[in-house]
Design an enzyme around this catalytic site. Structure first.
Site, PDB file in Angstrom:
ATOM      1  N   ASP A  28      -6.645  -2.486   4.661  1.00  0.00           N
ATOM      2  CA  ASP A  28      -5.583  -2.198   4.249  1.00  0.00           C
ATOM      3  C   ASP A  28      -5.355  -2.269   6.151  1.00  0.00           C
ATOM      4  OD1 ASP A  28      -5.075  -1.993   2.391  1.00  0.00           O
ATOM      5  OD2 ASP A  28      -5.422   0.341   2.379  1.00  0.00           O
ATOM      6  N   HIS A  48       0.663  -1.200  -0.296  1.00  0.00           N
ATOM      7  CA  HIS A  48      -0.060   0.239  -0.100  1.00  0.00           C
ATOM      8  C   HIS A  48       0.547   1.396   0.090  1.00  0.00           C
ATOM      9  CE1 HIS A  48      -3.523   2.555   0.484  1.00  0.00           C
ATOM     10  NE2 HIS A  48      -2.744   2.674   1.080  1.00  0.00           N
TER      11      HIS A  48
END
Length: 197
Positions: free
Chosen positions: A151, A110
Protein backbone atom coordinates in the site's frame (compact mmCIF):
# COMPACT_ATOMS: atom_id res chain seq x y z
CA UNK A 1 -8.34 -0.64 -26.25
CA UNK A 2 -7.09 -1.08 -22.68
CA UNK A 3 -6.78 -4.79 -21.91
CA UNK A 4 -7.48 -5.41 -18.22
CA UNK A 5 -6.90 -8.44 -16.00
CA UNK A 6 -8.64 -8.43 -12.62
CA UNK A 7 -7.18 -10.43 -9.73
CA UNK A 8 -9.60 -11.39 -6.95
CA UNK A 9 -9.78 -13.63 -3.88
CA UNK A 10 -13.38 -13.45 -2.74
CA UNK A 11 -16.88 -12.30 -3.63
CA UNK A 12 -15.83 -9.92 -6.37
CA UNK A 13 -18.02 -6.91 -5.60
CA UNK A 14 -15.35 -4.56 -6.98
CA UNK A 15 -15.08 -6.77 -10.06
CA UNK A 16 -18.86 -6.46 -10.48
CA UNK A 17 -18.57 -2.67 -10.21
CA UNK A 18 -16.02 -2.71 -13.05
CA UNK A 19 -18.14 -5.05 -15.20
CA UNK A 20 -21.19 -2.83 -14.65
CA UNK A 21 -19.23 0.34 -15.44
CA UNK A 22 -18.00 -1.17 -18.73
CA UNK A 23 -21.55 -2.24 -19.63
CA UNK A 24 -22.94 1.19 -18.73
CA UNK A 25 -20.18 2.91 -20.77
CA UNK A 26 -18.77 4.63 -17.68
CA UNK A 27 -15.55 2.88 -18.66
CA UNK A 28 -14.88 3.12 -22.39
CA UNK A 29 -12.16 1.76 -24.70
CA UNK A 30 -11.55 -0.99 -22.16
CA UNK A 31 -12.00 -4.75 -22.16
CA UNK A 32 -11.72 -7.10 -19.18
CA UNK A 33 -9.80 -9.92 -20.85
CA UNK A 34 -9.44 -12.21 -17.83
CA UNK A 35 -10.24 -12.68 -14.17
CA UNK A 36 -7.84 -14.73 -12.05
CA UNK A 37 -8.47 -15.88 -8.49
CA UNK A 38 -6.20 -17.67 -6.03
CA UNK A 39 -9.34 -19.25 -4.55
CA UNK A 40 -11.31 -21.79 -6.60
CA UNK A 41 -14.41 -21.13 -4.49
CA UNK A 42 -14.37 -17.36 -5.05
CA UNK A 43 -17.78 -16.07 -6.17
CA UNK A 44 -15.85 -13.59 -8.31
CA UNK A 45 -15.15 -16.44 -10.79
CA UNK A 46 -18.92 -16.97 -11.09
CA UNK A 47 -19.38 -13.25 -11.78
CA UNK A 48 -16.76 -13.44 -14.53
CA UNK A 49 -18.40 -16.52 -16.04
CA UNK A 50 -21.81 -14.80 -16.01
CA UNK A 51 -20.30 -11.84 -17.84
CA UNK A 52 -18.63 -14.07 -20.43
CA UNK A 53 -15.11 -13.19 -19.25
CA UNK A 54 -12.24 -15.70 -19.37
CA UNK A 55 -11.50 -16.80 -15.82
CA UNK A 56 -9.36 -19.27 -13.93
CA UNK A 57 -7.96 -20.17 -10.53
CA UNK A 58 -4.22 -20.14 -9.93
CA UNK A 59 -3.62 -21.01 -6.29
CA UNK A 60 -0.30 -21.13 -4.43
CA UNK A 61 -1.64 -24.36 -2.87
CA UNK A 62 -1.35 -26.12 -6.25
CA UNK A 63 2.39 -25.49 -6.58
CA UNK A 64 5.42 -26.99 -4.85
CA UNK A 65 7.02 -23.58 -4.31
CA UNK A 66 5.97 -19.94 -4.21
CA UNK A 67 8.35 -19.31 -7.11
CA UNK A 68 6.44 -21.80 -9.31
CA UNK A 69 3.15 -20.12 -8.41
CA UNK A 70 4.59 -16.68 -9.21
CA UNK A 71 5.82 -17.88 -12.61
CA UNK A 72 2.43 -19.46 -13.43
CA UNK A 73 0.57 -16.27 -12.46
CA UNK A 74 2.81 -14.05 -14.56
CA UNK A 75 2.68 -16.48 -17.51
CA UNK A 76 -1.13 -16.48 -17.45
CA UNK A 77 -1.30 -12.67 -17.33
CA UNK A 78 1.26 -12.42 -20.15
CA UNK A 79 -0.83 -14.78 -22.30
CA UNK A 80 -3.62 -12.20 -22.38
CA UNK A 81 -1.32 -9.33 -23.44
CA UNK A 82 -2.61 -7.24 -20.55
CA UNK A 83 -2.17 -3.45 -20.34
CA UNK A 84 -3.43 -3.10 -16.78
CA UNK A 85 -3.68 -5.46 -13.80
CA UNK A 86 -6.37 -4.54 -11.26
CA UNK A 87 -6.14 -5.97 -7.75
CA UNK A 88 -9.73 -6.09 -6.51
CA UNK A 89 -9.42 -7.74 -3.13
CA UNK A 90 -6.53 -10.04 -4.09
CA UNK A 91 -5.07 -11.43 -0.86
CA UNK A 92 -1.81 -12.71 -2.30
CA UNK A 93 1.53 -10.91 -2.26
CA UNK A 94 2.36 -9.77 -5.79
CA UNK A 95 5.77 -11.15 -6.85
CA UNK A 96 8.51 -8.50 -7.23
CA UNK A 97 9.27 -9.70 -10.77
CA UNK A 98 5.64 -9.01 -11.74
CA UNK A 99 5.79 -5.54 -10.18
CA UNK A 100 8.93 -4.82 -12.23
CA UNK A 101 7.47 -6.23 -15.45
CA UNK A 102 4.17 -4.38 -15.06
CA UNK A 103 5.57 -1.22 -13.49
CA UNK A 104 2.91 1.51 -13.27
CA UNK A 105 0.43 -0.96 -14.79
CA UNK A 106 -0.87 -2.59 -11.58
CA UNK A 107 -3.45 -0.79 -9.46
CA UNK A 108 -5.00 -1.72 -6.12
CA UNK A 109 -8.06 -0.59 -4.18
CA UNK A 110 -7.56 -0.25 -0.42
CA UNK A 111 -10.46 0.38 1.98
CA UNK A 112 -8.98 3.31 3.92
CA UNK A 113 -7.51 6.73 3.27
CA UNK A 114 -3.84 5.80 2.83
CA UNK A 115 -1.54 6.38 4.76
CA UNK A 116 -4.03 5.45 7.52
CA UNK A 117 -4.75 1.78 8.28
CA UNK A 118 -2.66 0.30 5.51
CA UNK A 119 0.37 -1.90 5.07
CA UNK A 120 1.04 -5.46 6.19
CA UNK A 121 -1.86 -7.03 8.05
CA UNK A 122 -4.42 -4.39 7.04
CA UNK A 123 -6.92 -6.04 4.71
CA UNK A 124 -10.65 -6.76 4.65
CA UNK A 125 -12.48 -6.24 7.93
CA UNK A 126 -9.19 -5.75 9.80
CA UNK A 127 -8.95 -2.25 8.26
CA UNK A 128 -12.40 -1.25 9.50
CA UNK A 129 -11.87 -2.83 12.93
CA UNK A 130 -8.70 -0.75 13.33
CA UNK A 131 -10.42 2.44 12.15
CA UNK A 132 -13.31 1.99 14.62
CA UNK A 133 -10.94 1.09 17.45
CA UNK A 134 -8.98 4.30 16.78
CA UNK A 135 -12.20 6.32 16.81
CA UNK A 136 -11.76 8.02 13.44
CA UNK A 137 -14.68 10.12 12.17
CA UNK A 138 -13.77 9.71 8.51
CA UNK A 139 -12.46 6.72 6.61
CA UNK A 140 -12.74 5.92 2.91
CA UNK A 141 -10.94 4.23 0.06
CA UNK A 142 -7.81 4.72 -2.04
CA UNK A 143 -6.82 3.55 -5.51
CA UNK A 144 -3.06 3.46 -5.95
CA UNK A 145 -0.35 2.07 -8.19
CA UNK A 146 1.36 -1.02 -6.79
CA UNK A 147 5.07 -0.88 -5.99
CA UNK A 148 7.36 -3.13 -3.95
CA UNK A 149 5.88 -2.00 -0.62
CA UNK A 150 2.44 -2.83 0.83
CA UNK A 151 0.00 0.00 0.00
CA UNK A 152 2.93 2.37 -0.59
CA UNK A 153 2.61 3.12 -4.33
CA UNK A 154 1.57 6.49 -5.79
CA UNK A 155 -2.05 7.42 -5.06
CA UNK A 156 -4.43 7.88 -8.01
CA UNK A 157 -7.76 8.64 -6.31
CA UNK A 158 -9.19 8.84 -2.80
CA UNK A 159 -12.66 9.38 -1.41
CA UNK A 160 -13.66 10.04 2.18
CA UNK A 161 -16.64 8.32 3.80
CA UNK A 162 -18.16 9.33 7.12
CA UNK A 163 -17.93 6.94 10.06
CA UNK A 164 -21.25 6.93 11.92
CA UNK A 165 -22.14 6.38 15.55
CA UNK A 166 -22.79 2.69 16.19
CA UNK A 167 -20.97 1.44 13.06
CA UNK A 168 -19.76 -2.13 13.19
CA UNK A 169 -16.80 -3.17 10.99
CA UNK A 170 -19.26 -4.90 8.62
CA UNK A 171 -21.54 -1.85 8.33
CA UNK A 172 -18.59 0.48 7.74
CA UNK A 173 -17.09 -1.93 5.19
CA UNK A 174 -20.35 -1.96 3.22
CA UNK A 175 -20.70 1.85 3.28
CA UNK A 176 -17.12 2.34 2.09
CA UNK A 177 -17.65 -0.17 -0.73
CA UNK A 178 -20.89 1.46 -1.86
CA UNK A 179 -19.85 5.10 -1.47
CA UNK A 180 -16.18 4.92 -2.41
CA UNK A 181 -14.70 1.67 -3.76
CA UNK A 182 -17.31 0.91 -6.42
CA UNK A 183 -17.01 4.47 -7.70
CA UNK A 184 -13.23 4.99 -7.48
CA UNK A 185 -12.01 1.80 -9.11
CA UNK A 186 -14.02 2.21 -12.35
CA UNK A 187 -13.08 5.91 -12.47
CA UNK A 188 -9.37 5.12 -12.11
CA UNK A 189 -9.58 2.54 -14.93
CA UNK A 190 -11.37 5.06 -17.17
CA UNK A 191 -8.67 7.67 -16.42
CA UNK A 192 -5.89 5.18 -17.24
CA UNK A 193 -7.65 4.08 -20.44
CA UNK A 194 -7.72 7.70 -21.58
CA UNK A 195 -4.21 8.72 -20.51
CA UNK A 196 -5.38 10.96 -17.68
CA UNK A 197 -3.06 9.40 -15.08
Amino acid sequence: MLRVCVLVSGGGTNLQAIIDAVNEKKITDTQIVCVISNNSGAYALERAKNAGINNCCISPKNFETRDEFNKALIKKIDEYKVDLVVLAGFLVVIPPEMIKKYERRIINIHPSLIPSFCGTGYYGLKVHEAALKRGVKISGATVHFVDEGTDTGPIILQKAVEVLEGDTPEVLQRRIMEQAEWELLPRAIQMIAHGEV
